[in-house]
Design a protein around this motif. Structure first.
Motif, PDB file in Angstrom:
ATOM      1  N   THR A 108      66.510  64.271  78.285  1.00  0.00           N
ATOM      2  CA  THR A 108      66.445  65.805  77.670  1.00  0.00           C
ATOM      3  C   THR A 108      66.929  65.474  76.155  1.00  0.00           C
ATOM      4  N   VAL A 109      68.121  64.950  76.258  1.00  0.00           N
ATOM      5  CA  VAL A 109      68.887  65.131  75.079  1.00  0.00           C
ATOM      6  C   VAL A 109      67.734  64.371  73.893  1.00  0.00           C
ATOM      7  N   ILE A 110      67.014  63.402  74.162  1.00  0.00           N
ATOM      8  CA  ILE A 110      66.204  62.566  73.319  1.00  0.00           C
ATOM      9  C   ILE A 110      65.082  63.729  72.969  1.00  0.00           C
ATOM     10  N   ASN A 111      64.647  64.442  73.784  1.00  0.00           N
ATOM     11  CA  ASN A 111      63.630  65.461  73.640  1.00  0.00           C
ATOM     12  C   ASN A 111      64.025  66.479  72.574  1.00  0.00           C
ATOM     13  N   LEU A 112      64.993  66.971  72.830  1.00  0.00           N
ATOM     14  CA  LEU A 112      65.677  68.095  72.000  1.00  0.00           C
ATOM     15  C   LEU A 112      66.118  67.704  70.696  1.00  0.00           C
ATOM     16  N   LEU A 113      66.521  66.506  70.658  1.00  0.00           N
ATOM     17  CA  LEU A 113      66.762  65.729  69.366  1.00  0.00           C
ATOM     18  C   LEU A 113      65.572  65.636  68.304  1.00  0.00           C
ATOM     19  N   VAL A 163      67.704  73.246  61.397  1.00  0.00           N
ATOM     20  CA  VAL A 163      68.870  72.280  61.184  1.00  0.00           C
ATOM     21  C   VAL A 163      69.899  72.654  62.328  1.00  0.00           C
ATOM     22  N   ILE A 164      69.820  73.835  62.896  1.00  0.00           N
ATOM     23  CA  ILE A 164      70.584  74.472  64.195  1.00  0.00           C
ATOM     24  C   ILE A 164      70.228  73.738  65.270  1.00  0.00           C
ATOM     25  N   SER A 165      68.561  73.454  65.516  1.00  0.00           N
ATOM     26  CA  SER A 165      68.171  72.462  66.627  1.00  0.00           C
ATOM     27  C   SER A 165      68.663  71.377  66.559  1.00  0.00           C
ATOM     28  N   VAL A 166      68.851  70.527  65.438  1.00  0.00           N
ATOM     29  CA  VAL A 166      69.783  69.297  65.367  1.00  0.00           C
ATOM     30  C   VAL A 166      71.097  69.303  65.840  1.00  0.00           C
ATOM     31  N   ILE A 167      71.779  70.213  65.501  1.00  0.00           N
ATOM     32  CA  ILE A 167      73.213  70.372  65.689  1.00  0.00           C
ATOM     33  C   ILE A 167      73.272  70.592  67.446  1.00  0.00           C
ATOM     34  N   GLN A 168      72.356  71.323  67.832  1.00  0.00           N
ATOM     35  CA  GLN A 168      72.306  71.797  69.140  1.00  0.00           C
ATOM     36  C   GLN A 168      72.179  70.556  70.040  1.00  0.00           C
ATOM     37  N   ALA A 169      71.054  69.834  69.688  1.00  0.00           N
ATOM     38  CA  ALA A 169      70.762  68.591  70.430  1.00  0.00           C
ATOM     39  C   ALA A 169      71.725  67.649  70.340  1.00  0.00           C
ATOM     40  N   LEU A 170      72.680  67.551  69.200  1.00  0.00           N
ATOM     41  CA  LEU A 170      73.922  66.767  69.035  1.00  0.00           C
ATOM     42  C   LEU A 170      74.951  67.116  69.985  1.00  0.00           C
ATOM     43  N   MET A 176      74.879  80.797  66.477  1.00  0.00           N
ATOM     44  CA  MET A 176      74.306  79.418  65.643  1.00  0.00           C
ATOM     45  C   MET A 176      73.162  80.205  65.264  1.00  0.00           C
ATOM     46  N   ARG A 177      72.087  80.608  66.091  1.00  0.00           N
ATOM     47  CA  ARG A 177      70.781  81.013  65.943  1.00  0.00           C
ATOM     48  C   ARG A 177      70.921  82.180  64.914  1.00  0.00           C
TER      49      ARG A 177
END
Lengths: 356, 380
Positions: free
Chosen positions: A132-137, B341-348, B324-325
């Motif tokens: 899931t992390v990879i998907n969101l990333l 970029v928020i999606s990137v930070i959230q994924a991180l 954040m959103r």
């Protein structure tokens, strides 16, 4: 058991093709429709086939990978971006740009495979969450860079209009391709052909080589494999990375072979359908391919019905909506996942981190 | 039995310090995960030729800088709380509900339908005291059904809920797209958008302030978070859910009907996600529009993980994600760094929360004793 499964698959594909023939026969001859449906089915099954092979490599080694979707999406973006960069800034010409794009996509997939391996093998993160992390990333990075690199003031094209190099050309296969009418079935693009070759190669590697034996041993009984001197971590790492490379090729299909553009979220659940194909195919390369063709046929149905939209009789008006026909592959996936056509068996150690 | 039990003197710190310690321990890793993600996110922004400090300053100002910003943050956080609770509840039951997205969208559509269509069907206005509960209930019911199907399939056939909830997402999105472009489309001749008509007044939750969009949904979300906590830790059903999640075999021997619990957990989870959609319709937008809910379901997974699957943790995570959103728009306006970029930070954040081993490794924190196993493999 296997015969039953393949018969069932063939039946569904025939029914799906039959629907289009029945709808369109007043305008186009059935032969042409059938050939076109088969050609489309094989082509659109490509990312599913490759995604399922990714799953086969990972899960035969005991690592569940639900990040295939994200691996595809990220590779689709970076491959596409690389191809445009080569074409626009370095002026490499269309074909070399496309080839480099494919290479970048494959490497992207491999790197995400490495990330998944680090998470699930070394850090022993729950593999479903790792995926899931990879998907969101992938969603975040591809969406962000797509806007930042192309459209905003940070655009690296510095005023030049980014120019996509088109898509990979169709290959002409001698003899097979020369057959009248039916020949078009074999006129496919390179990634599609590579996917079919990879099915055969994967089957050979998995069941006829030492590598394959060790991979399966690691996925079935890592403790025993470890005892006889197989490096479990190493095998899992390498297989997940190989899987990632294949997912990268699947990503390249979307932006370098199917259409010459990138859209956020364009993989649309194909990575998950590929997983279902792998499960339905009983974790075997040929089974996965056959299952991928079923979903390919469902997508081909959606594409081809669009042409015959006006011919759908009014009492079936519901099916004129592409959104409605678009549900078919997903409903089919759920039906198949219920195991109505026989149970499948996952590798015994699938999804369980190995503790030395 | 020996009557003279040995008196063990334990050095017991007082309750207050114990609670502070507990909360502190629980918050430490998520907090460090957020910080680490912000640092890596800053590097990504810098790598894409942006100024990370200006970006984060804009983000903060947009999220908390003014009363309006604060109000908007709660507006964003409201569906996140409900959806985050949905995912967290399923996690507690050992189930991975990736389907909050579809459950939420269908909940919104069902709510909107009852909200505008029911009075038309009956040919009369319905008093709010009846209409509003019906409207919200319809959304909850739709979400519950959409969640129950994968749950039932899992209990009956062993089909994994991860695949099925995702398939249900795509089916729901197609269905909603069909409905909003077809039978449920706003018939107003000026309308070109795929959206429903406005729901009738009786189905609307009244606004609190005329100047701010802060609405009752946020308060309801906090109440529901408390209810979920109460359900999980103070009721038999909650105990069964948690046992089925942490150790289904032990649960079976203890006489828990695990299949039934799986279906119930997914039903409740879907219901919470459906409620998120219903509240968006009844308290905020007064209609459903195509695409407004995109991404909530996946953010909800990150929120639930960030909150360690605890209802109160999910509230904190949801407010953080909402902030954040909300702040992202201001950030984009000030620095031209895309909101994505928020999606990137959230994924991180999710990466560092999920792989807390990485955070523990970076900051040298000892691992906790127990690790919750969510899902393993495709088996039953």
């Amino acid at each position: 058991m296997e015969i039953r499964r393949y018969t069932f698959i063939a039946l569904i594909i025939i029914v799906l093709i039959g629907v289009v023939v029945v709808v369109g026969k007043s305008e186009v001859s059935p032969g042409v429709i059938i050939v076109s449906m088969i050609a489309t089915t094989i082509a659109v099954a490509t990312p599913l086939t490759l995604g399922a092979l990714t799953g086969v490599f990972c899960e035969r080694a005991g690592v569940v990978n639900i990040g295939i979707e994200g691996m595809m999406l990220a590779s689709a973006f970076f491959g596409w971006f690389g191809a445009i960069y080569m074409n626009t800034i370095l002026k490499m010409g269309a074909f070399p740009s496309l080839i480099i794009g494919v290479i970048i996509a494959v490497i992207t997939g491999g790197l995400l495979g490495l990330l998944h391996a680090v998470l699930s093998v070394t850090f022993k993160v729950d593999q479903i969450i790792g995926g899931t992390v990879i998907n969101l990333l992938a969603v975040g990075i591809s969406g962000f860079l797509n806007r930042q690199l192309f459209f905003e003031k940070g655009s690296i094209f510095g005023g030049q209009v980014p120019h996509a190099p088109g898509v990979l050309p169709r290959l002409h296969i001698p003899l097979l391709g020369d057959i009248p009418v039916v020949g078009t079935v074999f006129e496919q693009q390179p990634i599609t052909i590579a996917a079919i070759l990879l099915v055969i190669i994967t089957h050979y590697v998995l069941f006829y080589t030492r590598w394959g034996l060790r991979t399966r041993a690691v996925g079935e009984h890592p403790r025993a494999a470890d005892t006889v001197g197989i490096n479990v971590y190493r095998m899992r790492y390498l297989n997940v990375i190989i899987g990632g490379l294949i997912a990268g090729l699947a990503g390249a299909y979307f932006t370098l072979e199917s259409v010459p553009s990138f859209e956020p979220l364009m993989t649309n659940g194909r990575g998950f359908i590929a997983l279902a194909a792998m499960i339905f195919g009983n974790w075997s390369p040929f089974g996965s391919w056959a299952a991928a063709l079923v979903f390919g046929a469902a997508s081909a149905l959606q594409i081809n019905l669009q042409f015959f939209r006006e011919l759908i009789p009014p009492q079936w008006a519901f099916f004129q909506s592409s959104a409605v026909v678009g549900m078919v592959p997903y409903i089919l996936t759920m039906l198949i996942m219920t195991g109505i056509i026989g149970k499948t068996r996952a590798p015994a150690a699938d999804g369980i981190p190995y503790e030395k | 039995m020996d009557k003279s039990e040995p008196q063990v003197k334990e050095e017991k710190p007082n309750a207050f310090i114990r609670i502070v310690k507990q909360v502190g321990n629980a918050l430490l890793v998520p907090l460090l995960a957020v910080i680490t993600a912000m640092i890596v996110g800053g590097l990504v922004i810098a790598g894409a030729k942006g100024d990370p400090f200006a970006a984060y300053a804009g983000l903060f100002e947009g999220a908390f800088g003014t009363l309006r910003a604060l109000s908007e943050t709660t507006v964003w956080a409201t569906p996140y709380i409900f959806a985050g609770l949905a995912v967290a509840l399923a996690f507690k039951g050992g189930l991975f509900n990736i389907g909050a997205e579809g459950q939420l969208a269908l909940g919104a559509v069902a709510s909107a339908w009852v909200g505008y269509r029911l009075p038309e069907l009956l040919g009369t206005t319905i008093p709010g005291a009846i209409h509003l509960p019906l409207t919200v209930g319809a959304g909850m019911l739709a979400g519950a059904i959409w969640g129950a199907i994968p749950g039932w399939l899992k209990a009956k056939t062993g089909a994994h809920e991860v695949i099925n909830t995702i398939m249900m997402n795509y089916i729901a999105l197609n269905l909603v797209s069909y409905l909003l472009n077809g039978p449920m489309k706003d018939p107003d001749p000026l309308n070109v958008i795929a959206r429903t008509p406005l729901i009738s007044e009786g189905a609307q939750i009244p606004v609190i302030f005329s100047k701010y969009r802060f609405h009752w949904g946020f308060i309801l979300a906090l109440v529901v978070a408390f209810l979920v906590w109460w359900l999980l830790w103070k009721t038999t059903l909650g105990f069964e859910i948690r046992t089925a999640g942490s150790n289904p075999d032990a649960g079976k021997y203890a006489g828990i009907n695990v299949s039934r619990t799986i279906v119930l957990t997914m039903t409740l989870s879907g219901m919470l996600a459906g409620l998120a959609g219903a509240i968006e319709v009844t308290a905020l937008n007064y209609r459903h529009e195509l695409g407004f809910s995109q991404g909530y379901g996946f953010d909800a997974i990150a929120i639930a993980l960030l909150g360690k699957s605890h209802p109160f943790g999910a509230v904190v995570g949801a407010i953080l994600f909402g902030a954040m959103r909300n702040g992202a728009t201001r950030m984009q306006f000030l620095t031209q760094i895309p909101v994505d970029v928020i999606s990137v930070i959230q994924a991180l954040i999710l990466l560092f929360v999920a792989a807390d081993a990485i955070v523990r490794f970076i900051y040298r924190i000892r691992a906790p004793r127990e690790q919750v196993v969510l899902t393993r493999g495709w088996g039953k």
